[in-house]
Design a protein around this motif. Structure first.
Motif, short mmCIF file in Angstrom:
data_model
loop_
_atom_site.label_atom_id
_atom_site.label_comp_id
_atom_site.label_asym_id
_atom_site.label_seq_id
_atom_site.Cartn_x
_atom_site.Cartn_y
_atom_site.Cartn_z
N GLU A 1 2.92 -0.23 4.41
CA GLU A 1 3.55 0.76 3.14
C GLU A 1 3.03 0.41 1.65
O GLU A 1 2.69 1.10 0.99
N GLY A 2 2.90 -1.09 1.45
CA GLY A 2 2.31 -1.60 0.27
C GLY A 2 0.84 -0.91 0.14
O GLY A 2 0.38 -0.32 -1.22
N ALA A 3 0.11 -1.05 1.18
CA ALA A 3 -1.28 -0.62 1.09
C ALA A 3 -1.34 1.00 0.99
O ALA A 3 -2.22 1.16 0.21
N LEU A 4 -0.52 1.86 1.42
CA LEU A 4 -0.12 3.19 1.43
C LEU A 4 0.16 3.51 0.05
O LEU A 4 -0.60 4.54 -0.63
N GLN B 1 -3.61 1.92 7.54
CA GLN B 1 -3.87 2.04 9.12
C GLN B 1 -3.91 0.59 9.98
O GLN B 1 -3.05 0.55 10.91
N SER B 2 -4.66 -0.11 9.29
CA SER B 2 -4.97 -1.39 10.09
C SER B 2 -3.62 -2.31 10.41
O SER B 2 -3.22 -2.85 11.20
N LYS C 1 9.08 15.37 13.38
CA LYS C 1 7.92 16.31 14.28
C LYS C 1 6.52 15.30 13.99
O LYS C 1 5.49 15.92 14.13
N ILE C 2 6.74 14.01 13.98
CA ILE C 2 5.35 13.25 14.02
C ILE C 2 5.17 12.45 15.35
O ILE C 2 5.87 12.25 16.15
N THR C 3 3.72 12.33 15.26
CA THR C 3 3.43 11.67 16.65
C THR C 3 3.43 10.15 15.93
O THR C 3 3.31 9.72 14.80
N VAL C 4 2.80 9.32 17.05
CA VAL C 4 2.60 7.90 16.56
C VAL C 4 1.05 7.61 16.08
O VAL C 4 1.15 6.75 15.00
N ALA C 5 0.17 8.31 16.38
CA ALA C 5 -1.38 8.13 15.86
C ALA C 5 -1.15 8.53 14.40
O ALA C 5 -0.69 9.29 13.81
N TRP C 6 -2.07 7.42 13.58
CA TRP C 6 -2.10 7.47 12.26
C TRP C 6 -2.77 8.79 11.83
O TRP C 6 -3.74 9.25 12.66
N GLY C 7 -2.36 9.36 10.81
CA GLY C 7 -2.96 10.59 10.37
C GLY C 7 -3.64 10.63 9.09
O GLY C 7 -3.87 9.48 8.47
N THR C 8 -3.64 11.73 8.51
CA THR C 8 -4.46 11.87 7.01
C THR C 8 -3.24 12.20 5.85
O THR C 8 -3.61 12.14 4.80
N ASP C 9 -1.86 12.72 6.41
CA ASP C 9 -1.12 13.09 5.30
C ASP C 9 -0.25 11.87 4.90
O ASP C 9 0.19 11.32 5.62
N ASN D 1 2.26 9.84 7.09
CA ASN D 1 1.97 8.45 7.30
C ASN D 1 3.28 7.46 6.96
O ASN D 1 3.47 6.47 7.58
N LEU D 2 3.86 7.74 5.60
CA LEU D 2 4.96 6.82 5.29
C LEU D 2 6.12 7.00 6.48
O LEU D 2 6.66 6.15 6.90
N GLU D 3 6.33 8.42 7.08
CA GLU D 3 7.21 8.52 7.90
C GLU D 3 7.04 7.79 9.20
O GLU D 3 7.93 7.22 9.95
N LYS D 4 5.61 7.67 9.63
CA LYS D 4 5.16 7.03 10.87
C LYS D 4 5.56 5.43 10.69
O LYS D 4 5.92 4.92 11.73
#
Length: 521
Positions: A356-359, A369-370, A417-425, A429-432
């Motif tokens: 989250e900090g990196a985000l 992502q990593s 409505k999120i999946t596990v895989a990293w996305g672009t939004d 991505n914070l919700e993930k």
């Protein structure tokens, strides 16, 4: 199942009397053979015994009813992890008619059974045995981070000084960061010098007293606290987070770095409530999220149910429970809580904090992502689950709708409505990140509830039996615990200062300082 009655003999009920409770420590700790404090200092014996209560009470590890009163009937349910589906009566946290008797316990227990002992440890060690003073500060911060995140303003800087006025939550966080500064500097210096630990016989964690491990924990705790204030004071949050990660010993990175203790009875109070008491069951949110993702960790956290054999079945919090046994055949706790091992903080959580900090654009030593994917892998490793790589890559599975096999009125559509895989939004991505941190942080409902209040994630089912008469919003849920009944009765000055620092009414609807309604970014 009914709550075991609380029996408190000669318990100090206010902070003022809590101070006086420590006045006889000199007598209590005097060697009957006539040894003086100075003689006992040779082996730190006048200090060592003062640390044990912190290990036993910070996360209740011995007495089941104490854990139930302190956390199970509050945050564990509000976080969506698990619930006690019992119609307790007219004052029930499940229905947002907050029970002051239950909700006072965490405050009273922290001050009487932890902070008072750590204060005495400070008196005996500061400027004399600063390694112990540093350690006491780390445990003090760990305790008070939880207490202030439950109640808000509290006694921190003035504890033991004969003044029972409260600090604001902002003041508490500022002082906690300073206390960690001293602790980290002191233990880092001693570790670099190769000093033999003085904690080995006293440390009830699996760290065996190692200075490096406790320093990493202090840094990781700083990172957690920095993220907690990221919306209300982003500049300070960034400074403190980067300070934690860039330190020479850093934060948790290996799964084994996480801080764990072993219950002295080798039992887990959560397992006792779920199986011996038959009174604690999987939450509906756990079924929806882990079940929808076909998450391999579900079999580590939960047993399959008897109401739908071979399937995992959770119970919604805050519905009408016809009787204490209506939901007794739903999923009970599984292997994760079968041992007496209790996790205070995991490496997986730390990776998600860094993600989250990196985000947010902070220097966290990796990409969002990593670090997110490293957090999932660490959680799988911690729980002995397989299939992390395929799980991380999944971009199709979603949380599933909840179906109550006993009462269709409790059915609910999945909110997330999120999946596990990293996305672009960025927001998704914070919700993930928070959803995966929620999964990994189980069974610590207090941290999960705090992060839900801060971010709104994961998206949880709302209660359907709100009996607060509009005081607490069904949409927002409970935001804090009211101040302790013992304080209301015995510390009028403190309560007045606490309410003033809170900036709102002393009830469950008032937001804490870091719990701002501002957007996440």
């Amino acid at each position: 199942m009914t709550i075991n009655k609380i029996k408190r003999t000669a318990l100090c009920l206010s902070l003022l009397t809590a101070f006086s409770c420590t006045d006889n420590f000199e007598d209590i700790n005097t060697n009957p053979e006539g040894a003086t404090i100075e003689q006992l200092d040779q082996d730190y014996n006048s200090i060592k015994s003062l640390f044990k209560p912190a290990f036993n009470h910070l996360f209740i590890s011995e007495t089941t009813w104490q854990y139930q009163i302190q956390q199970s009937l509050q945050a564990d349910g509000w976080s969506g992890y698990m619930t006690t589906p019992v119609p307790f009566g007219p004052q029930n946290n499940h229905d947002y008619v907050l029970n002051g008797g239950w909700n006072s316990y965490a405050w009273d227990d922290a001050y009487v059974n932890i902070i008072s002992y750590l204060y005495k440890a400070e008196q005996r060690s500061k400027d004399k045995f600063d390694q112990f003073y540093a350690w006491s500060l780390i445990l003090k911060v760990a305790t008070m981070q939880r207490i202030t995140d439950m109640y808000g303003p509290a006694v921190y800087s003035k504890f033991g000084k004969g003044v029972a006025t409260y600090d604001s939550q902002k003041e508490i966080y500022t002082q906690m960061f300073k206390d960690l500064d001293f602790a980290v500097t002191e233990l880092t210096k001693r570790n670099a010098a190769g000093e033999k630990t003085a904690f080995d016989e006293t440390d009830l964690s699996l760290y065996e007293g190692k200075y490096a491990n406790w320093t990493k924990y202090a840094n990781s705790l700083r990172l957690r606290m920095a993220m907690r204030i990221s919306k209300v004071d982003p500049a300070l949050a960034k400074v403190e987070a980067e300070k934690a990660v860039s330190h020479s010993l850093g934060v948790f990175t290996a799964t084994a770095d996480g801080l764990k203790i072993k219950s002295p009875t080798d039992l887990n109070v959560i397992d006792v409530m779920s199986h011996s008491w038959v009174g604690l069951f999987m939450g509906a949110d756990m079924e929806s999220i882990l079940g929808g993702y076909q998450d391999p960790r579900i079999s580590k956290y939960w047993n399959t149910s008897k109401v739908t054999p071979g399937e995992y079945k959770g119970v919604r919090t805050g519905i009408i429970y016809p009787s204490g046994s209506t939901y007794s055949k739903f999923s009970q706790t599984g292997p994760r809580t079968k041992t007496g091992e209790i996790t205070w903080m995991s490496t997986a959580e730390v990776y998600f904090l860094r993600a989250e900090g990196a985000l947010r654009g902070w220097n966290m030593g990796g990409t969002a992502q990593s670090l997110y994917e490293a957090g999932i892998k660490s959680s799988f490793e911690q729980n002995g689950a397989e299939g992390a790589t395929a799980y991380i890559a999944d971009n199709t599975k979603l949380p599933k709708d909840y179906v109550d096999p006993l009462n269709p009125a409790n059915n609910a559509q999945a909110i997330s409505k999120i999946t596990v895989a990293w996305g672009t939004d960025k927001e998704k991505n914070l919700e993930k990140i928070i959803t995966q941190k929620w999964i990994a942080t189980y069974p610590d409902g207090q941290e999960a509830w705090s992060e839900f209040r801060r971010t709104g994630y994961p998206k949880l089912f709302r209660i359907s039996n709100n009996q607060s008469n509009g005081l607490i919003s069904t949409e927002l849920g409970v935001r804090r615990l009211a101040f302790s009944d013992s304080e209301v009765a015995n510390n009028k000055e403190g309560i007045a200062s606490g309410v003033a620092a809170l900036g709102g009414l002393d009830n469950g609807a008032t937001r804490l300082w870091w719990d701002t309604s501002a957007p996440n970014f």
